[in-house]
Design a protein around this motif. Structure first.
Motif, PDB file in Angstrom:
ATOM      1  N   PHE A  75      10.556  -6.231   2.722  1.00  0.00           N
ATOM      2  CA  PHE A  75       9.321  -6.773   3.293  1.00  0.00           C
ATOM      3  C   PHE A  75       8.942  -6.058   4.585  1.00  0.00           C
ATOM      4  O   PHE A  75       7.761  -5.840   4.855  1.00  0.00           O
ATOM      5  N   THR A  82       9.593  -2.948   5.502  1.00  0.00           N
ATOM      6  CA  THR A  82       9.022  -1.636   5.191  1.00  0.00           C
ATOM      7  C   THR A  82       7.614  -1.802   4.640  1.00  0.00           C
ATOM      8  O   THR A  82       6.673  -1.127   5.061  1.00  0.00           O
ATOM      9  N   PHE A  83       7.488  -2.719   3.695  1.00  0.00           N
ATOM     10  CA  PHE A  83       6.173  -2.927   3.095  1.00  0.00           C
ATOM     11  C   PHE A  83       5.161  -3.352   4.149  1.00  0.00           C
ATOM     12  O   PHE A  83       4.010  -2.923   4.143  1.00  0.00           O
ATOM     13  N   GLY A 141       5.099  -2.623   7.279  1.00  0.00           N
ATOM     14  CA  GLY A 141       4.680  -1.472   8.065  1.00  0.00           C
ATOM     15  C   GLY A 141       3.573  -0.700   7.371  1.00  0.00           C
ATOM     16  O   GLY A 141       2.622  -0.239   8.006  1.00  0.00           O
ATOM     17  N   VAL A 142       3.675  -0.595   6.060  1.00  0.00           N
ATOM     18  CA  VAL A 142       2.656   0.130   5.310  1.00  0.00           C
ATOM     19  C   VAL A 142       1.374  -0.697   5.207  1.00  0.00           C
ATOM     20  O   VAL A 142       0.287  -0.238   5.532  1.00  0.00           O
ATOM     21  N   ASN A 193      -1.022  -1.081   7.979  1.00  0.00           N
ATOM     22  CA  ASN A 193      -1.829   0.111   8.242  1.00  0.00           C
ATOM     23  C   ASN A 193      -2.749   0.460   7.085  1.00  0.00           C
ATOM     24  O   ASN A 193      -3.478   1.431   7.141  1.00  0.00           O
ATOM     25  N   PHE A 194      -2.666  -0.327   6.037  1.00  0.00           N
ATOM     26  CA  PHE A 194      -3.503  -0.067   4.869  1.00  0.00           C
ATOM     27  C   PHE A 194      -4.771  -0.889   5.015  1.00  0.00           C
ATOM     28  O   PHE A 194      -4.909  -1.960   4.456  1.00  0.00           O
ATOM     29  N   PRO A 235       1.052  -8.987   7.130  1.00  0.00           N
ATOM     30  CA  PRO A 235       2.177  -8.118   7.509  1.00  0.00           C
ATOM     31  C   PRO A 235       2.230  -7.831   9.007  1.00  0.00           C
ATOM     32  O   PRO A 235       3.310  -7.741   9.579  1.00  0.00           O
TER      33      PRO A 235
END
Lengths: 298, 269
Positions: free
Chosen positions: A112, A114-115, A117-118, A121-122, A176
């Motif tokens: 979670f 790592t996700f 972090g992505v 920013n998405f 997130p």
């Protein structure tokens, strides 16, 4: 005291001042850049907001912010930001708690994080595309809900391109972001506190309501404000979703810069200043709350 | 020790569903361009377009330029503040965080007014000037992240000792920064660079308002004109963001000359 043994003494304040006097020159490039491309443009807008189109100093332009259309636009922006920040903060608190204090295995937590972090920013145009493909009129989830579950969400009044659709889309980066920002606070919750509460006879609910949540409250509120500001400034996502047909403040300002839709350039300045004020206010309160929250950690 | 955390699992599963369903749906959608079969036609269509490569190239160049400008601005500044002017740290930190308070649309509004036609410094009059302004805009937008990354990198090494050592060996200030400090915080810089890159590449607001042929405005146009290509672009953008974040994380945690997994910030409490 890792560095600067010379600057440690307070006995020679004058000499220290003289030293600083030359040293700041090392910051000149950065300060010049900041002045030219941050301070000056903003100063220009602020000045314009307090002038009339013919250059007279006046509060007239700022007062126009309270005209019905502009006020409606601000109110829409504020509501959307509040709702998306509220959803993000609440869901982020629950998810963050589950991940960090909820006894989930390490791989779930790492996955979670790592996700997050992505996903945080998405944002912007691709996010809008993803949600159109999912919850748009012909989106996959829309069709599955209709054909498999017999639930026609568009007939039921939902639209991705409306208030709640936008709020749901924003949640994709707000949630997130909340998890990431709240993690340090959640990690700072010491097991001793829970043990102390339990040994004094507190039930889990009492621990949560009387100890944990009050301790977390400044952090949660602070993160909420940051999410609010984050949503308030969002433009690209909403632009790509609604083709600029949703009159939040950034969109109105964007259209104003493109072509003079307000028939008064100074009103654009006022609009910008209004945005800065709201962003600055929420960030300042966030900062104060964070300082307060940090008292418990260290 | 404790029972199975049912509620925690429930929260995690719900969140996972919310996160993964749009990705799955978008991916599936992107495969449906050819009627009645699943194909990568939409990807082929996007990738084979000349315009796509053109705007992507333009945005990549602008982003790289913004990274270089950001490094040149931030590294010496963060170094100097830590070494000589800790008292001014609040100021530089505040300035570097300001772009978080100023929405991009407001920032670029100021730019087009100050550096537009008929101003003292009419950058937007020429193509090169507008490109420069775009790069500056990207640099400003990524300033908070770049500054934070570099500053964290500097917190992890002993700048004062390194500087003294370099100076006692006769290195000039510039040489110290370039050959001693810079290599030691290289991974921090690279980490900030990847974040900058992921922010700038698809940036829409500044790019569009400066009328630059960048990737952001191109995507919006594709979204208005096509059905399946946007989904393909979204998937590629997600993959791209993922790669940037993984690389960023990788470089942020790798610190030369330090213990392998020291991740706590170097603040004394």
């Amino acid at each position: 005291m890792a560095h600067l043994p010379l600057d440690g003494g307070t006995a020679r304040p004058r000499r220290r001042l003289a030293r600083t006097g030359w040293r700041w020159l090392g910051l000149l490039p950065f300060l010049a850049f900041a002045a030219l491309f941050l301070i000056l443009p903003i100063g220009y807008l602020v000045r314009g907001a307090f002038q009339t189109p013919d250059g007279r100093w006046s509060l007239e332009t700022m007062a126009q912010l309270f005209s019905p259309e502009i006020r409606a636009s601000y109110w829409l922006s504020i509501r959307l930001s509040l709702v998306s920040a509220g959803m993000g903060a609440l869901a982020g608190l629950v998810l963050g708690w589950a991940l960090i204090l909820g006894g989930l295995p390490g791989w779930v937590r790492r996955g979670f994080m790592t996700f997050s972090g992505v996903a945080s920013n998405f944002a912007g145009v691709p996010l809008a595309f993803a949600f159109i493909a999912t919850l748009g009129r012909l989106g996959l989830a829309t069709l599955v809900l209709r054909d498999v579950f017999g639930l026609n969400i568009y007939a039921a009044g939902f639209s991705l391109f409306s208030f709640w659709g936008l709020a749901l889309t924003y949640l994709y980066f707000q949630l997130p972001l909340m998890v990431l920002m709240l993690t340090p606070a959640l990690e700072g919750m010491r097991p001793e506190w829970r043990e102390a509460a339990e040994s004094l006879g507190a039930s889990p609910r009492q621990y949560l309501g009387r100890v944990a949540l009050p301790l977390l409250a400044p952090s949660v509120l602070g993160c909420f404000l940051l999410l609010f500001a984050n949503a308030f400034g969002t433009l690209a996502t909403i632009y790509a979703l609604t083709s600029a047909n949703f009159g939040v403040v950034p969109i109105v300002l964007f259209q104003q810069i493109r072509g003079n839709v307000l028939y008064n350039p100074n009103l654009g300045y006022a609009l910008a200043v209004g945005m800065i004020v709201i962003m600055a206010a929420s960030n300042t309160v966030y900062f104060l709350l964070r300082r307060r929250a940090e008292r418990w950690r260290s | 020790m404790r029972r199975v955390p049912v509620l925690s699992w429930l929260a995690a599963l719900l969140a996972a569903a919310y996160f993964l369903v749009p990705l799955y749906a978008t991916f599936k959608f992107s495969l449906q361009m050819k009627r009645g079969e699943l194909s990568f036609e939409s990807y082929r269509s996007v990738l084979s377009s000349d315009l796509f490569l053109q705007v992507l190239g333009f945005s990549a160049m602008a982003s790289l330029a913004a990274i270089v400008l950001g490094i040149l601005l931030v590294v010496p500044t963060a170094y100097w503040v830590r070494l000589k002017l800790p008292g001014l740290r609040p100021l530089t930190e505040f300035l570097s965080l300001m772009p978080l308070i100023i929405p991009p649309v407001v920032l670029v509004f100021g730019y087009v007014r100050i550096y537009g036609t008929g101003s003292v410094l009419p950058l937007t009059m020429t193509e090169a000037g507008t490109n420069l302004l775009l790069v500056i805009g990207y640099t400003v937008l990524s300033l908070p992240y770049m500054y934070r990354a570099v500053d964290n990198g500097m917190a992890a090494i002993d700048i004062a000792t390194l500087t003294e050592a370099a100076e006692s060996l006769g290195a000039s200030r510039l040489r110290t920064v370039a050959t001693v400090i810079f290599p030691n915080i290289r991974s921090a810089i690279v980490s900030g660079a990847f974040l900058t890159f992921s922010i700038s590449l698809g940036e829409f607001v500044v790019t569009s308002l400066l009328s630059r042929p960048g990737f952001g405005p191109y995507m919006v146009q594709i979204g208005q004109d096509y059905a399946y290509q946007p989904a393909a672009i979204a998937i590629m953008a997600f993959a791209f963001t993922w790669i940037c974040m993984v690389l960023m994380e990788l470089f942020a945690t790798a610190r030369p000359g330090q213990g392998p997994f020291r991740r706590r910030k170097g603040k004394k409490g």
